[in-house]
Design a protein around this motif. Structure first.
Motif, PDB file in Angstrom:
ATOM      1  N   ALA A 152      37.369  40.492  39.489  1.00 54.17           N
ATOM      2  CA  ALA A 152      37.188  40.481  40.950  1.00 54.17           C
ATOM      3  C   ALA A 152      36.514  41.772  41.406  1.00 54.17           C
ATOM      4  N   ASN A 153      36.903  42.897  40.795  1.00 58.84           N
ATOM      5  CA  ASN A 153      36.317  44.182  41.191  1.00 58.84           C
ATOM      6  C   ASN A 153      34.848  44.257  40.744  1.00 58.84           C
ATOM      7  N   ILE A 154      34.565  43.781  39.531  1.00 58.08           N
ATOM      8  CA  ILE A 154      33.172  43.786  39.054  1.00 58.08           C
ATOM      9  C   ILE A 154      32.304  42.967  40.015  1.00 58.08           C
ATOM     10  N   ARG A 155      32.817  41.784  40.421  1.00 57.92           N
ATOM     11  CA  ARG A 155      32.041  40.929  41.332  1.00 57.92           C
ATOM     12  C   ARG A 155      31.862  41.595  42.691  1.00 57.92           C
ATOM     13  N   ALA A 156      32.922  42.247  43.171  1.00 59.43           N
ATOM     14  CA  ALA A 156      32.837  42.882  44.494  1.00 59.43           C
ATOM     15  C   ALA A 156      31.862  44.059  44.463  1.00 59.43           C
ATOM     16  N   VAL A 157      31.859  44.820  43.361  1.00 63.44           N
ATOM     17  CA  VAL A 157      30.927  45.947  43.251  1.00 63.44           C
ATOM     18  C   VAL A 157      29.489  45.419  43.200  1.00 63.44           C
TER      19      VAL A 157
END
Ligand code: F0G
Length: 454
Positions: free
Chosen positions: A194-199
């Motif tokens: 989720a963090n990779i996608r948000a970044v």
């Protein structure tokens, strides 16, 4: 069965030389108490790094024999390229001799004076290549990532609010956004999908390319599978593809999660950037179908990429560090929790609180661990980071000791031996003394400086 065994048997062994404590005390003294100065055959268990030190499999050694050493168009390259693209769907795969060479090429294109490059935490060589180009690297990991005791499941995550504020403030000067999986400098802690996608979304919203430093991508994917909601039933290759499909490129040290003793690559989707990168590659590394590598290395990596995403391997791999962290924690040794993907980190400043930071408690612990048990670890603290650009010295943010585990190299009894070494250390640690540096070079002093016991 509950016991998680090493999912391999041993076909070829490499003897380690047993040394005595008086011998190790002499060797440490002769090396100026700098463990980088030891000859590695004087080390019993070498946990200096997990980079390039893993054991290749029988199939990787067989692949070495398939290696084709043609200067241009070697089939080894096409096997390597297909293996990378199977997991990381980038258009251009550019082989290099190791990760830092990929970084050097990347920042000769994107770096330069006045530029700023954000990441969760840049690894030293990444920062070194950014700074050598005249640019500045900034670390925007979440606050939990800097708290050794926080049990956050993804302590490597980027702080999204800080990244957004950063991109707003420095919009003109940011050429790209990076993230490192797992976050080595922050204790081998993972980043969530989720963090990779948000970044990636944030970077793209600001019109910036998003690149992943993917050295430990498989360990990171295992944490996603076992800790992130909705991921448990997905395969590791599926998760890996999801991570990289939102990126515009990656840098890679194949000495970690590709089971290589050497190797790396730079991957890009953009045709023009790839052409520019290949120009640098030809000048500094080699022709685009071998980069800085032999054909046999490329074949070993192609096979390594198949083996690294095996779930039985990853379960055993991650469990090794968890096991040691649980045992040390139960003994009251302050360890970074949860256990990281490739290493165990000890908080030496907390454990040896009688040694002030400027007398290098991390170095004191690392040397004692070698003297008592022949285990080589690495100080990541004031000896490494204390010297300031203006020549002054100040304590680093933390004084840690890293025990980094080579892949598939040591067994359960080695892990038990390491735990026993800490039991012995616990009984005598209050007698350990600090160090002073008596000789140091101008740059990167921790590799070659000499210490004296206080
Ligand atoms: N990025 C990360 C996150 C790394 O951990 C490393 C190397 C590199 C890039 C550079 O790759 O060594 O192939 O040039 N880390 C090793 C370590 C040296 O001990 O952590 P390289």
């Amino acid at each position: 069965m509950k016991t998680i065994i090493e999912p391999f048997r041993i076909k070829s062994v490499e003897p380690i030389r047993l040394t005595s404590r008086p011998e190790r005390e002499r060797l440490a003294r002769e090396a100026g108490y700098n463990l980088f100065g030891l000859h590695s055959d004087d080390v019993l268990i070498d946990l200096l790094t997990d980079s390039g030190t893993g054991a290749m499999s029988s199939l990787q050694w067989a692949a070495v024999m398939k290696g084709d050493e043609s200067y241009a168009g070697s089939p080894s390259f096409f096997r390597f390229e297909a293996a990378v693209q199977n997991l990381m769907p980038f258009k251009h795969i550019i082989p290099t001799h190791q990760g830092r060479a990929a970084e050097a090429i990347l920042f000769s294109i994107f770096g330069g004076k006045g530029k700023r490059i954000p990441s969760n935490t840049h690894f030293d060589t990444t920062r070194g290549n950014i700074e050598a180009s005249g640019a500045i690297g900034d670390d925007l990991v979440i606050a939990e990532g800097k708290d050794p005791q926080s049990l956050h499941p993804f302590k490597g995550n980027m702080d999204l609010a800080r990244l957004e504020a950063y991109l707003t403030e420095h919009h003109e000067s940011v050429p790209l956004v990076m993230i490192t999986i797992t976050n080595n400098a922050g204790g081998g802690q993972p980043v969530s999908l989720a963090n990779i996608r948000a970044v990636a979304d944030l970077a793209h919203r600001f019109g910036k390319p998003f690149l992943i430093d993917g050295c430990r991508f498989a360990e990171n994917a295992w944490f996603i599978k076992t800790r992130e909601e909705g991921q448990a039933d997905r395969s590791i290759p599926e998760i890996v593809r999801d991570c990289f499909s939102v990126a515009d490129g990656m840098t890679m040290s194949a000495k970690k999660d590709a089971f290589g003793n050497i190797g790396g690559w730079l991957a890009l989707n953009d045709d023009d950037l790839a052409e520019e990168a290949r120009g640098h590659l030809i000048r500094t590394e080699g022709f685009p179908t071998y980069g800085g590598l032999a054909g046999r290395d490329l074949d070993a990596l192609a096979q390594g990429l198949v083996e690294i995403v095996d779930e039985d391997y990853l379960r055993y791999r991650i469990r090794t560090h968890q096991y040691i962290v649980e045992r040390l924690d139960a003994m009251g040794v302050p360890v970074v929790k949860p256990a990281g993907g490739h290493a165990v980190f000890i908080d030496a400043r907390a454990w040896l609180s009688h040694i002030p930071p400027l007398e290098y408690p991390g170095q004191a612990l690392a040397v004692a661990l070698y003297e008592i048990a022949g285990v080589r670890s690495c100080e990541i603290g004031t000896a490494m980071f204390g010297r300031q650009p203006d020549g002054s010295e100040k304590p680093a943010a933390m004084d840690l000791v890293r025990l980094a585990f080579p892949r598939r190299t040591y067994t359960q009894s080695h892990a038990d031996y390491i735990v026993e070494a800490f039991e012995e250390l616990a009984a005598t640690k209050d007698d350990l003394r600090g160090y002073r540096i008596v000789k140091e070079p101008k740059l990167m002093r921790h590799f070659t400086c000499r210490f004296e016991k206080l």
